[in-house]
Design a protein around this motif. Sequence first.
Motif, mmCIF file in Angstrom:
data_model
loop_
_atom_site.group_PDB
_atom_site.id
_atom_site.type_symbol
_atom_site.label_atom_id
_atom_site.label_comp_id
_atom_site.label_asym_id
_atom_site.label_seq_id
_atom_site.Cartn_x
_atom_site.Cartn_y
_atom_site.Cartn_z
ATOM 1 N N LEU A 114 0.857 -1.177 0.000
ATOM 2 C CA LEU A 114 0.000 0.000 0.000
ATOM 3 C C LEU A 114 0.898 1.234 0.000
ATOM 4 O O LEU A 114 1.911 1.263 0.698
ATOM 5 N N PRO A 115 0.551 2.237 -0.757
ATOM 6 C CA PRO A 115 1.499 3.340 -0.982
ATOM 7 C C PRO A 115 1.823 4.218 0.224
ATOM 8 O O PRO A 115 2.943 4.674 0.348
ATOM 9 N N VAL A 116 0.885 4.453 1.106
ATOM 10 C CA VAL A 116 1.161 5.419 2.174
ATOM 11 C C VAL A 116 0.967 4.891 3.584
ATOM 12 O O VAL A 116 1.305 5.565 4.537
ATOM 13 N N ILE A 117 0.393 3.688 3.703
ATOM 14 C CA ILE A 117 0.185 3.135 5.047
ATOM 15 C C ILE A 117 0.642 1.686 5.106
ATOM 16 O O ILE A 117 0.775 1.020 4.086
ATOM 17 N N VAL A 118 0.878 1.225 6.335
ATOM 18 C CA VAL A 118 1.179 -0.183 6.590
ATOM 19 C C VAL A 118 0.169 -0.660 7.628
ATOM 20 O O VAL A 118 0.230 -0.260 8.788
ATOM 21 N N PRO A 119 -0.790 -1.491 7.207
ATOM 22 C CA PRO A 119 -1.744 -2.051 8.165
ATOM 23 C C PRO A 119 -1.081 -3.168 8.979
ATOM 24 O O PRO A 119 -0.307 -3.962 8.453
ATOM 25 N N VAL A 120 -1.396 -3.212 10.263
ATOM 26 C CA VAL A 120 -0.831 -4.201 11.176
ATOM 27 C C VAL A 120 -1.974 -4.736 12.038
ATOM 28 O O VAL A 120 -2.825 -3.968 12.496
ATOM 29 N N HIS A 121 -1.986 -6.064 12.251
ATOM 30 C CA HIS A 121 -2.997 -6.630 13.144
ATOM 31 C C HIS A 121 -2.462 -7.877 13.833
ATOM 32 O O HIS A 121 -1.399 -8.386 13.498
ATOM 33 N N ASP A 122 -3.223 -8.334 14.801
ATOM 34 C CA ASP A 122 -2.900 -9.532 15.568
ATOM 35 C C ASP A 122 -3.487 -10.720 14.814
ATOM 36 O O ASP A 122 -4.700 -10.787 14.598
ATOM 37 N N SER A 123 -2.656 -11.662 14.417
ATOM 38 C CA SER A 123 -3.137 -12.798 13.625
ATOM 39 C C SER A 123 -4.131 -13.666 14.386
ATOM 40 O O SER A 123 -4.923 -14.377 13.772
ATOM 41 N N LYS A 124 -4.101 -13.615 15.709
ATOM 42 C CA LYS A 124 -5.036 -14.400 16.502
ATOM 43 C C LYS A 124 -6.437 -13.806 16.462
ATOM 44 O O LYS A 124 -7.399 -14.467 16.831
ATOM 45 N N VAL A 125 -6.555 -12.559 16.033
ATOM 46 C CA VAL A 125 -7.846 -11.873 15.957
ATOM 47 C C VAL A 125 -7.955 -11.263 14.549
ATOM 48 O O VAL A 125 -7.897 -10.046 14.385
ATOM 49 N N PRO A 126 -8.083 -12.095 13.522
ATOM 50 C CA PRO A 126 -8.021 -11.600 12.148
ATOM 51 C C PRO A 126 -9.100 -10.588 11.779
ATOM 52 O O PRO A 126 -8.895 -9.767 10.886
#
Length: 71
Positions: free
Chosen positions: A32-44
């Motif tokens: 993605l050009p301007v952001i990096v999404p991050v999340h917890d894989s245990k809570v997709p």
Amino acid sequence: MNHTLNLGTVTWRKSSYSDGGRNNCVEVADGLPVIVPVHDSKVPHGPVFRFPSSAWTAFLGWLKDSRSSMA
């Protein structure tokens, strides 16, 4: 103008900085050009943190510097 980001189409990958354990699984989405999404894989379907690309790059640089100073 629509500023909504559809994260249903991104490909998540486990961060190389996750320790591989069941309790520390961070996933990021690249490309993605301007952001990096991050999340917890245990809570997709849980919350997604969105970091500016520049902040994510700085964070990764800090991690690399921290790890090399511990060696």
